[in-house]
Every structure is written in C-alpha cells, then in structure tokens.
Design an enzyme around this catalytic site. Structure first.
Site, PDB file in Angstrom:
ATOM      1  N   ASP A 283       0.868  -1.176   0.000  1.00 14.59           N
ATOM      2  CA  ASP A 283       0.000   0.000   0.000  1.00 14.59           C
ATOM      3  C   ASP A 283       0.903   1.223   0.000  1.00 14.59           C
ATOM      4  O   ASP A 283       1.613   1.462   0.987  1.00 14.59           O
ATOM      5  CB  ASP A 283      -0.916   0.013   1.229  1.00 14.59           C
ATOM      6  CG  ASP A 283      -1.962   1.105   1.175  1.00 14.59           C
ATOM      7  OD1 ASP A 283      -1.677   2.192   0.627  1.00 14.59           O
ATOM      8  OD2 ASP A 283      -3.079   0.881   1.674  1.00 14.59           O
TER       9      ASP A 283
ATOM     10  N   ARG B 288     -12.964  -4.402  -5.667  1.00 17.77           N
ATOM     11  CA  ARG B 288     -13.717  -4.087  -6.867  1.00 17.77           C
ATOM     12  C   ARG B 288     -13.238  -5.012  -7.986  1.00 17.77           C
ATOM     13  O   ARG B 288     -12.045  -5.289  -8.109  1.00 17.77           O
ATOM     14  CB  ARG B 288     -13.525  -2.624  -7.282  1.00 17.77           C
ATOM     15  CG  ARG B 288     -14.199  -1.617  -6.371  1.00 17.77           C
ATOM     16  CD  ARG B 288     -15.723  -1.684  -6.486  1.00 17.77           C
ATOM     17  NE  ARG B 288     -16.384  -0.635  -5.719  1.00 17.77           N
ATOM     18  CZ  ARG B 288     -16.781  -0.730  -4.463  1.00 17.77           C
ATOM     19  NH1 ARG B 288     -16.540  -1.874  -3.803  1.00 17.77           N
ATOM     20  NH2 ARG B 288     -17.395   0.264  -3.855  1.00 17.77           N
TER      21      ARG B 288
ATOM     22  N   GLU C  73     -21.373  -6.397 -13.259  1.00 22.13           N
ATOM     23  CA  GLU C  73     -22.282  -6.967 -12.269  1.00 22.13           C
ATOM     24  C   GLU C  73     -23.723  -6.583 -12.604  1.00 22.13           C
ATOM     25  O   GLU C  73     -24.035  -5.392 -12.659  1.00 22.13           O
ATOM     26  CB  GLU C  73     -21.903  -6.480 -10.871  1.00 22.13           C
ATOM     27  CG  GLU C  73     -20.528  -6.979 -10.439  1.00 22.13           C
ATOM     28  CD  GLU C  73     -20.147  -6.547  -9.030  1.00 22.13           C
ATOM     29  OE1 GLU C  73     -20.892  -5.745  -8.433  1.00 22.13           O
ATOM     30  OE2 GLU C  73     -19.115  -6.995  -8.522  1.00 22.13           O
TER      31      GLU C  73
ATOM     32  N   HIS D 138     -21.322 -10.332  -4.785  1.00 20.49           N
ATOM     33  CA  HIS D 138     -21.116  -9.006  -4.196  1.00 20.49           C
ATOM     34  C   HIS D 138     -21.982  -8.827  -2.938  1.00 20.49           C
ATOM     35  O   HIS D 138     -22.775  -7.887  -2.815  1.00 20.49           O
ATOM     36  CB  HIS D 138     -21.440  -7.906  -5.207  1.00 20.49           C
ATOM     37  CG  HIS D 138     -20.719  -6.614  -4.903  1.00 20.49           C
ATOM     38  ND1 HIS D 138     -20.338  -5.726  -5.877  1.00 20.49           N
ATOM     39  CD2 HIS D 138     -20.306  -6.058  -3.719  1.00 20.49           C
ATOM     40  CE1 HIS D 138     -19.738  -4.679  -5.332  1.00 20.49           C
ATOM     41  NE2 HIS D 138     -19.707  -4.865  -4.013  1.00 20.49           N
TER      42      HIS D 138
END
Length: 304
Positions: A175, A227, A256, A275
């Site tokens: 990160d 995502r 989706e 999801h």
C-alpha cells in the site's frame, strides 16, 4: 440548516428514525432520482447529496447546474461511483463510510480464504452428490503458519489481519500510503494467500494482471472483495486454466451481474459470491448509523 438530499430512494427505504435523526441537524428530503435530469428537477437547491448503491444521477451535467452543492456522500466503501475529478475541480467534498461495512467485508474475505483453502464448497457439493465418503481430493492447502499478502492496507485489510492472527500467519502488505509497505511484486511472490483490498482508481484498474499473476506461487490463492476491475478477469481465468496459481475466491466482478458465459463463473478453481460481502444481520444498523453520523459531521463542517 444545510439542505441534505438522498437521491437513491425515498424515506420509506430508511430504517425507522433515520430521517428524524437527520432532521435534527439538516433540512432533509429524499426521492429516487433515476437520471441527472431527475436530480436537477427534484433537488436543484441541494447542498449535500447522499447516495448508496449504483449512481445513476450524480453526474457532472446535473451537478454543474446546482451551485449550492458542497458535498457528496456515498454510504459504504469506495468512491469510484462518484464524479471525484469533477468534485475536486469544483471544490466539492467527497465522502464515504467505509467503517460501516469494514467488519463484514473482512469477515467475508476471511471466510472465502478459509472455505477455499479447506475446499468446503467443493466437498459440500461432492457429499450431497453421493461422492465416496472419506475420499480426499484437492486438499492442497494448509493455512496456519503461511504467508498472507494484503494488497491495500486500509480499514478492511487491517481487520483481515487481526482476524487471521489466530492462524499464526505472517502478514505482509502493499500500500503506497501505509508504513511498512512492500513492493507489490514482492508481496505476490512471497504470499501463499493474497487478499485484495484496494479502492478502484485509474492507478489500480487491472493492477492484478497477467504479468503479476505469473509472479505468484503455483499453489497460491487469490481473494478479491474490493472491486472487480482491480483484477484482470481474463488473465485470472487464464492463470487458473494454466495452473499458474492454485485458485481464486471472489465477491466482485468487472460487470455486475456478470455475463452467464463469464469464464470465472463456471471455473472449477474459482469460488464466486454475488457481491454480498458487506451484508449481515447488522448491516442496516451499522450502515445507516454511520451515514447519519457522517452527514452530521459534514453539515457541521459546512456551517463552519
């Protein structure tokens, strides 16, 4: 009092007492706006626009004609549904409530990891289909004392780390905004399990691509609850076909709902959930309580 509008539903969608709680600090209205034209016609004087779910109306073509707008709030995690570039250029604040779903998403990521590593979906199907009792195939993973790589090291990823601590795993992360971050390539090379938790931005779209999948251990598992577009789906399907990695467990996809012929939906080395990581019996309580708290904070800041 600031004019706060909910653009994705009427008040009837809110839990009891939510609208009343907001009206203690704001002039609150709610209506479902399907298009930018609906938004402009319904709430031309809005100062704070609130949404959850898909964004079909908070678009620049409407917002630029609403001079009073000072803030956009999307309940939940991720800001990819909002026009962030437009907002930045026009001095409009953009907010979300990742804290409202962090615990649930972390639980789901851990559940996906463990269920695939222990082959629970596969053995459930075999047992119910009359598979030979006690016959073992595909038990190729052991969780304890392995290495878990986190791609993204925000609120959700840190909760995953805490939840997995009982398995005595080594946790490493990538990160750019977090101390102790390792290069992504090193995280992928070293990890037995990789869990993706970064937001979708232009920089992270396709972040996990064919080249990076090829760096992973042959038996590594990839979990994605962030995502869909962060992972190149075709490259992932190719990697699973070729045995480049051991398996994948995902809650999010590029489209989706996905097309029925999406290769990952029918792949024997991929577990898919639709999801649903953010949801539990505590979802509404946490989701809307965090939304009300964030709206109050935004209004207080705008009152100055």
């Amino acid at each position: 009092m600031k004019k706060v509008v909910l653009v994705t539903s009427g008040e009837e969608r809110l839990p009891a007492g939510t609208a009343e709680a907001i009206r203690k600090f704001a002039d609150f209205r709610a209506a479902r706006c399907e298009t930018p034209a609906d938004l402009l016609a319904t709430f031309p004087d809005a100062e704070v626009c609130w949404m959850f779910g898909p964004n079909t109306c908070l678009k620049p073509e409407a917002l630029e004609k609403m001079p009073g707008v000072k803030a956009l709030l999307r309940s939940g995690s991720g800001l990819d549904a909002l026009p962030c570039d437009w907002a930045k250029a026009h001095g409009v604040g953009v907010y979300n409530t990742p804290e409202s779903i962090a615990e649930c998403v972390a639980e789901h990521a851990v559940a996906l990891l463990l269920s695939y590593a222990r082959q629970i979906p596969q053995y459930n199907a075999r047992a119910k289909a009359g598979y030979e009792w006690g016959k073992v195939e595909g038990m190729d993973w052991h969780v304890s004392r392995r290495t878990l790589g986190l791609v993204g090291y925000g609120n959700i990823a840190r909760r995953v780390e805490k939840m997995m601590s009982g398995f005595d795993v080594e946790v490493i992360h990538h990160d750019p905004f977090a101390p102790g971050s390792l290069p992504l390539e090193e995280v992928l090379r070293r990890s037995d399990f990789v869990s993706v938790h970064c937001p979708l931005t232009p920089e992270t779209k396709g972040l996990v691509n064919a080249e990076r999948l090829a760096l992973m251990k042959k038996n590594a598992l990839l979990v994605n609850t962030s995502r869909g577009p962060v992972v190149d789906e075709e490259a992932l399907a190719d990697a699973l076909d070729a045995g480049t990695i051991g398996g994948a467990a995902i809650d999010v996809m590029c489209d989706e709902p996905p097309s029925p012929d999406n290769r990952l939906l029918r792949h024997p080395k991929c577990v898919v959930t639709p999801h649903v990581a953010a949801f539990s019996c505590d979802f509404e309580k946490n989701f809307f309580a965090a939304s009300v708290a964030k709206l109050e904070k935004i209004c207080a800041q705008l009152e100055g």
